[in-house]
Design a protein around this motif. Structure first.
Motif, PDB file in Angstrom:
ATOM      1  N   SER A 159       0.883  -0.808   0.307  1.00  0.00           N
ATOM      2  CA  SER A 159       0.098   0.102   0.395  1.00  0.00           C
ATOM      3  C   SER A 159       0.867   1.473  -0.293  1.00  0.00           C
ATOM      4  O   SER A 159       0.780   1.491  -1.161  1.00  0.00           O
TER       5      SER A 159
ATOM      6  N   LEU B 249       1.037   3.823  -3.351  1.00  0.00           N
ATOM      7  CA  LEU B 249       0.457   5.678  -2.482  1.00  0.00           C
ATOM      8  C   LEU B 249       1.459   6.328  -2.983  1.00  0.00           C
ATOM      9  O   LEU B 249       1.129   7.017  -3.202  1.00  0.00           O
TER      10      LEU B 249
ATOM     11  N   LEU C  66      -8.409   2.063  -3.598  1.00  0.00           N
ATOM     12  CA  LEU C  66      -7.755   3.318  -4.958  1.00  0.00           C
ATOM     13  C   LEU C  66      -9.424   3.766  -5.115  1.00  0.00           C
ATOM     14  O   LEU C  66      -9.105   5.017  -5.359  1.00  0.00           O
TER      15      LEU C  66
END
Length: 394
Positions: free
Chosen positions: A88, A92, A119
């Motif tokens: 993650s 990100l 997302l």
């Protein structure tokens, strides 16, 4: 240049500033500030500085990260609290609202939730391609595609993605690539060698190797890792000091463990192919695997992960028989996770049932009679014998 086995023992020693042969556990949340104000400011702002505050860095984490970066052939690495924290955080650190992500159809179920549910909440569109078909990927790319997300071999169906093709295509188009290398480990495969930008792992698995910690790692350039580190400061997924120390200890034997696991898994896979109650065997190291030639090109070993489909007149009977086998195994534990010294066997359709629709399960190659097997370092004759006696009950 040292060999892998030597690097696993000696890399990163510069971060151990004590006379202890084994690095100490820095079980502290914070550190005394330097007397000089400029030095303190530098400590507070420098990426991954190991002696300021634990969320920023830790000396053993720095040593472990240097070792892992060397294993993956990248400039730097960043440790995280779990494998999903690594995935993650890496994702990100690349994407923003309005971007488009292309991902495989088959990958780890928790990564699937990130892509399908999280997302889109931030205005990031995700579409999927068939990792068996390079043309499928190229046809999925849009003008706003910023990330291609890969996992090879994939969990649980051992699909292999053509890393060289993806790496070259993405570099030509200016798209960032992330590859989850958990199933292979850097002993068997190094995605960065094929042009992949960011490599992630659940270090809980092969890297730690003893099922006694959770951790993740992001490996890439200094710039990309520092960017991920800054994102991690906000997300808060720092690895605990003791888990960092356990990970470093586990890495010492990574090469020995993985090579024995590879050998055991290949022998077990060959045995399964000859058993009348096994309908199908999925293992990258078997010539029967549909992508065996590709696996040989980009892997030095074929991992300890394999899937078998128990035979039956229909999927209902296959399911019942698979459960019977699981319930009668004595050495293989029916437990989640993988990559440890001990052998495990799980039923993917049960584990993935809440996260996949019937159509998604079909596309991911998950059958109700399928068992996912993580082979350990036990004696291979004992491992074969365990399945032999369990299948005899069916």
């Amino acid at each position: 240049m040292s060999h892998i086995e030597t690097d696993l023992i000696h890399a990163g020693k510069s971060f151990n500033n004590t006379p202890s042969v084994v690095p100490p556990i820095y079980q502290t949340a914070t550190y005394y500030a330097p007397a000089d104000a400029d030095d303190y400011m530098a400590a507070a702002t420098e990426a991954r500085y190991p002696f300021f505050y634990h969320r920023h860095g830790n000396p053993v984490s720095s040593q472990t990260a240097e070792l892992l970066a060397g294993l993956e052939g990248t400039e730097a690495a960043l440790l995280t609290a779990t494998g999903m924290a690594a995935i993650s955080t890496a994702v990100l650190s690349v994407v923003k609202a309005g971007d488009h992500v292309v991902a495989q159809q088959s990958h780890y179920s928790a990564a699937s939730i990130l892509l399908k549910e999280l997302l889109p909440q931030f205005g990031i569109d995700v579409s999927y391609f068939d990792q068996h078909d390079n043309a499928s990927l190229e046809g999925s790319i849009r003008d706003n595609t910023t990330l291609i997300y890969l996992e090879t071999p994939s969990n649980p169906n051992l699909a292999v993605t053509d890393l060289a093709y993806v790496g070259a295509l993405a570099r030509r188009l200016g798209i960032t690539t992330i590859c989850d290398n958990t199933f292979a480990s850097p002993i068997n495969q190094r995605p960065a060698d094929f042009g992949i930008d960011i490599v992630v792992h659940s270090a809980t698995k092969y890297l730690g190797g003893h099922s006694d910690l959770t951790a993740g790692v992001i490996c890439s350039t200094q710039e990309a890792v520092n960017k991920a580190w800054k994102k991690l400061l906000s997300l808060g997924g720092a690895l605990a000091p003791f888990d960092s120390w356990l990970l470093l200890r586990g890495l010492r034997t990574l090469s020995l463990r993985v090579r024995q696991i590879n050998e055991n898994a290949l022998a077990l896979a060959h045995w399964f192919e000859k058993h009348p109650l096994i309908k199908r065997v999925l293992y990258c190291g078997l010539p029967s695997h549909p992508q065996f030639e590709l696996a040989k090109k980009q892997m030095q070993g074929f991992t300890g992960m394999l899937c078998v489909e128990v035979a039956g007149k229909d999927e209902q009977e296959q399911f019942a028989r698979a459960q019977t086998v699981l319930n009668h195994l004595k050495i293989f534990a029916n437990a989640a996770s993988l990559g440890g010294v001990e052998s495990l066997a799980v039923h993917p359709a049960s584990m993935w049932g809440l996260h996949h629709s019937p159509d998604q399960k079909l596309k991911a190659g998950i059958n109700d009679g399928m068992l996912r097997i993580s082979v350990g370092i036990e004696h291979v004759e004992d491992l074969i014998g365990d399945f032999e006696q369990a299948l005899a009950v069916v």
